[in-house]
Write a protein that holds these residues in place. Structure first.
Motif, PDB file in Angstrom:
ATOM      1  N   PRO A 110      43.737  25.889  45.349  1.00 56.97           N
ATOM      2  CA  PRO A 110      44.941  26.067  45.583  1.00 56.97           C
ATOM      3  C   PRO A 110      45.499  24.090  45.023  1.00 56.97           C
ATOM      4  O   PRO A 110      46.399  23.169  44.684  1.00 56.97           O
ATOM      5  N   LEU A 111      44.201  23.199  45.543  1.00 55.03           N
ATOM      6  CA  LEU A 111      44.224  21.576  45.704  1.00 55.03           C
ATOM      7  C   LEU A 111      44.395  21.627  44.348  1.00 55.03           C
ATOM      8  O   LEU A 111      45.179  20.391  43.311  1.00 55.03           O
ATOM      9  N   VAL A 112      43.398  21.688  43.307  1.00 48.47           N
ATOM     10  CA  VAL A 112      42.961  22.133  41.547  1.00 48.47           C
ATOM     11  C   VAL A 112      44.664  21.939  41.378  1.00 48.47           C
ATOM     12  O   VAL A 112      44.882  21.505  40.284  1.00 48.47           O
ATOM     13  N   ASN A 113      45.245  23.353  41.596  1.00 43.66           N
ATOM     14  CA  ASN A 113      46.318  23.732  40.890  1.00 43.66           C
ATOM     15  C   ASN A 113      47.253  22.334  41.157  1.00 43.66           C
ATOM     16  O   ASN A 113      48.383  21.992  40.642  1.00 43.66           O
ATOM     17  N   ALA A 114      47.752  21.945  42.579  1.00 48.12           N
ATOM     18  CA  ALA A 114      48.647  21.185  42.607  1.00 48.12           C
ATOM     19  C   ALA A 114      48.673  19.555  42.015  1.00 48.12           C
ATOM     20  O   ALA A 114      49.204  19.306  41.662  1.00 48.12           O
ATOM     21  N   PHE A 115      47.557  19.302  42.137  1.00 49.58           N
ATOM     22  CA  PHE A 115      46.541  18.207  40.278  1.00 49.58           C
ATOM     23  C   PHE A 115      46.968  18.566  38.767  1.00 49.58           C
ATOM     24  O   PHE A 115      46.781  16.556  38.875  1.00 49.58           O
ATOM     25  N   ASN A 116      46.708  19.420  39.126  1.00 47.45           N
ATOM     26  CA  ASN A 116      46.627  19.474  37.270  1.00 47.45           C
ATOM     27  C   ASN A 116      48.131  20.013  36.852  1.00 47.45           C
ATOM     28  O   ASN A 116      48.692  19.550  36.285  1.00 47.45           O
ATOM     29  N   LYS A 117      49.154  20.105  37.355  1.00 47.69           N
ATOM     30  CA  LYS A 117      50.733  19.915  38.056  1.00 47.69           C
ATOM     31  C   LYS A 117      50.980  18.727  37.708  1.00 47.69           C
ATOM     32  O   LYS A 117      52.163  17.945  37.049  1.00 47.69           O
ATOM     33  N   LEU A 118      50.574  17.721  38.683  1.00 50.59           N
ATOM     34  CA  LEU A 118      50.470  16.109  38.263  1.00 50.59           C
ATOM     35  C   LEU A 118      49.982  15.886  37.169  1.00 50.59           C
ATOM     36  O   LEU A 118      50.864  15.194  36.901  1.00 50.59           O
ATOM     37  N   HIS A 119      48.885  15.754  36.714  1.00 49.44           N
ATOM     38  CA  HIS A 119      47.726  15.489  36.184  1.00 49.44           C
ATOM     39  C   HIS A 119      48.026  17.099  34.777  1.00 49.44           C
ATOM     40  O   HIS A 119      46.942  16.961  34.684  1.00 49.44           O
ATOM     41  N   PRO A 120      48.600  16.817  33.963  1.00 47.38           N
ATOM     42  CA  PRO A 120      48.617  18.663  32.735  1.00 47.38           C
ATOM     43  C   PRO A 120      47.666  17.938  32.231  1.00 47.38           C
ATOM     44  O   PRO A 120      47.003  19.313  31.798  1.00 47.38           O
ATOM     45  N   ASP A 121      46.692  16.395  32.005  1.00 52.88           N
ATOM     46  CA  ASP A 121      46.063  16.727  30.535  1.00 52.88           C
ATOM     47  C   ASP A 121      44.812  16.185  30.901  1.00 52.88           C
ATOM     48  O   ASP A 121      44.206  16.050  30.009  1.00 52.88           O
ATOM     49  N   VAL A 122      45.130  16.270  31.944  1.00 52.24           N
ATOM     50  CA  VAL A 122      43.121  16.124  32.848  1.00 52.24           C
ATOM     51  C   VAL A 122      43.059  17.415  33.228  1.00 52.24           C
ATOM     52  O   VAL A 122      43.345  18.273  34.218  1.00 52.24           O
ATOM     53  N   THR A 123      41.120  17.473  32.763  1.00 54.68           N
ATOM     54  CA  THR A 123      40.580  18.857  33.210  1.00 54.68           C
ATOM     55  C   THR A 123      39.515  18.805  34.249  1.00 54.68           C
ATOM     56  O   THR A 123      39.643  18.053  34.297  1.00 54.68           O
ATOM     57  N   VAL A 124      39.842  19.780  34.846  1.00 57.56           N
ATOM     58  CA  VAL A 124      39.347  19.933  36.041  1.00 57.56           C
ATOM     59  C   VAL A 124      38.012  20.829  36.078  1.00 57.56           C
ATOM     60  O   VAL A 124      38.216  22.477  35.881  1.00 57.56           O
ATOM     61  N   ALA A 125      36.699  20.737  36.658  1.00 63.34           N
ATOM     62  CA  ALA A 125      35.721  21.768  35.987  1.00 63.34           C
ATOM     63  C   ALA A 125      35.778  22.427  37.496  1.00 63.34           C
ATOM     64  O   ALA A 125      34.797  21.322  37.706  1.00 63.34           O
ATOM     65  N   LEU A 126      35.756  23.240  37.724  1.00 64.65           N
ATOM     66  CA  LEU A 126      34.553  23.385  39.562  1.00 64.65           C
ATOM     67  C   LEU A 126      33.129  24.285  38.848  1.00 64.65           C
ATOM     68  O   LEU A 126      33.271  25.301  38.380  1.00 64.65           O
ATOM     69  N   HIS A 127      32.651  23.432  40.146  1.00 65.09           N
ATOM     70  CA  HIS A 127      30.818  24.156  39.339  1.00 65.09           C
ATOM     71  C   HIS A 127      31.719  24.942  40.912  1.00 65.09           C
ATOM     72  O   HIS A 127      30.647  24.075  42.207  1.00 65.09           O
ATOM     73  N   ASP A 128      30.990  26.129  41.188  1.00 60.60           N
ATOM     74  CA  ASP A 128      31.144  26.905  42.686  1.00 60.60           C
ATOM     75  C   ASP A 128      29.331  27.197  42.631  1.00 60.60           C
ATOM     76  O   ASP A 128      28.736  28.187  42.153  1.00 60.60           O
ATOM     77  N   VAL A 129      28.305  27.081  43.486  1.00 58.73           N
ATOM     78  CA  VAL A 129      26.829  26.415  43.764  1.00 58.73           C
ATOM     79  C   VAL A 129      26.260  26.918  45.497  1.00 58.73           C
ATOM     80  O   VAL A 129      27.547  26.218  46.791  1.00 58.73           O
ATOM     81  N   ALA A 130      25.383  27.141  45.107  1.00 59.45           N
ATOM     82  CA  ALA A 130      24.493  26.506  46.519  1.00 59.45           C
ATOM     83  C   ALA A 130      24.660  24.937  47.173  1.00 59.45           C
ATOM     84  O   ALA A 130      24.466  24.859  47.050  1.00 59.45           O
ATOM     85  N   GLU A 131      25.080  25.193  48.901  1.00 62.38           N
ATOM     86  CA  GLU A 131      25.543  24.181  48.988  1.00 62.38           C
ATOM     87  C   GLU A 131      24.397  22.983  48.845  1.00 62.38           C
ATOM     88  O   GLU A 131      24.575  21.564  48.509  1.00 62.38           O
ATOM     89  N   LYS A 132      22.866  24.064  48.718  1.00 64.15           N
ATOM     90  CA  LYS A 132      21.885  22.501  49.110  1.00 64.15           C
ATOM     91  C   LYS A 132      22.267  22.086  47.629  1.00 64.15           C
ATOM     92  O   LYS A 132      21.580  20.944  46.424  1.00 64.15           O
TER      93      LYS A 132
END
Length: 298
Positions: A110-132
């Motif tokens: 939801p935070l990435v979605n809110a940021f994208n609405k403010l800055h639609p031309d910026v791509t946010v790449a999310l990496h889901d990994v183990a905490e370490k």
């Protein structure tokens, strides 16, 4: 040799238009100023670039040879300047962030979605990994930012507090521990425990805090170690034991019909930070995303 962009731009403009007066108009300058810039370039190069006559201006052979090189240089520098303007204005850009699987699934979308609405031309790449792995990805420069806990001895990473997680226990609805009016850590001593693997920052924090308060849980012998939080939750649902996790999993656990309890004596917490590499400068887009997260979560 002190060649400037103004000198190169003046030369290219005069060469293309064939007159100092036309070049001056296009550059928004005076004819004498443009003429001076061209003479300065000729002096710096120790070359004559134009043959000048009363009514005739002609490129010399040296000028013909230099023109395409100068034109490319002007275009490259102007392109760089325009690119920096676009980046600073967030008309384009890319941000990469790594987080543990639960935070990547529940906190960030939801935070990435809110940021994208403010800055639609910026791509946010999310990496889901183990905490370490979060710390490793930030440290080696694979991502701009991470969410997790920075070890106290780590001097290469900077952590800015994002939120506080409490350690809790996830139980099956039929677990007899739910009959206790208050759950303490010592009540878990004889139970089958499920939790994160050794080396996981969450596990390290739990062990250090229990040790600091003199609570001896046989984690090395009694805890079944699992890599992914969803697997831990699934094992609790299947009746294979109780899980020691953090409050980040509450939504996931309760959605699967499980019960969460926070043990007392002591109440154990950990700080969750927004992490970046100390020696790495963030891009304008990454800085804006970092500030957005800190403001939104706080």
């Amino acid at each position: 040799m002190d060649i400037t962009l103004k000198q190169l731009r003046a030369f290219v403009t005069v060469a293309n238009l064939g007159q100092f007066t036309l070049a001056a108009d296009k550059l928004g300058s005076s004819q004498s100023a443009v003429s001076t810039l061209v003479r300065q370039l000729e002096s710096n190069l120790n070359l004559r670039l134009f043959d000048r006559h009363t009514r005739l201006l002609r490129l010399t052979q040296a000028g013909i040879d230099i023109l395409p090189v100068a034109a490319r240089a002007v275009a490259d520098i102007e392109g760089m300047v325009e690119s920096s303007r676009e980046l600073n204005a967030l008309r384009r850009g890319k941000v990469s962030i790594a987080a543990g699987t639960v935070q990547a699934a529940l906190l960030l979308p939801p935070l990435v979605n809110a940021f994208n609405k403010l800055h639609p031309d910026v791509t946010v790449a999310l990496h889901d990994v183990a905490e370490k792995a979060v710390l490793e990805l930030v440290a080696n420069g694979s991502v701009d930012l991470g969410i997790g806990t920075v070890p106290e001895e780590d001097s290469d990473l900077i952590g800015t507090r994002l939120m506080t997680d409490e350690f809790l226990v996830v139980l099956h609805p039929e677990d007899p521990l739910l009959k206790l009016p208050e759950l303490r850590w010592t009540d878990l001593a004889d139970r089958r425990l499920i939790g994160p693997q050794r080396g996981n920052p969450i596990r390290d924090r739990l062990e250090s805090e229990l040790l600091r308060h003199g609570i001896l849980l046989p984690l090395d012998k009694a805890m079944q170690e699992v890599a992914l939080p969803l697997t831990i939750i699934g094992m609790v649902e299947g009746g294979l034991g109780i899980a020691i996790m953090t409050s980040a999993v509450v939504r996931l656990a309760t959605s699967m019909g499980l019960i969460v309890r926070t043990p007392t004596e002591p109440l154990i917490r950990r700080e969750v930070s927004l992490i970046q590499k100390r020696a790495r400068s963030l891009s304008p887009a990454a800085r804006r995303f970092r500030d957005f997260l800190l403001k939104s979560v706080h």
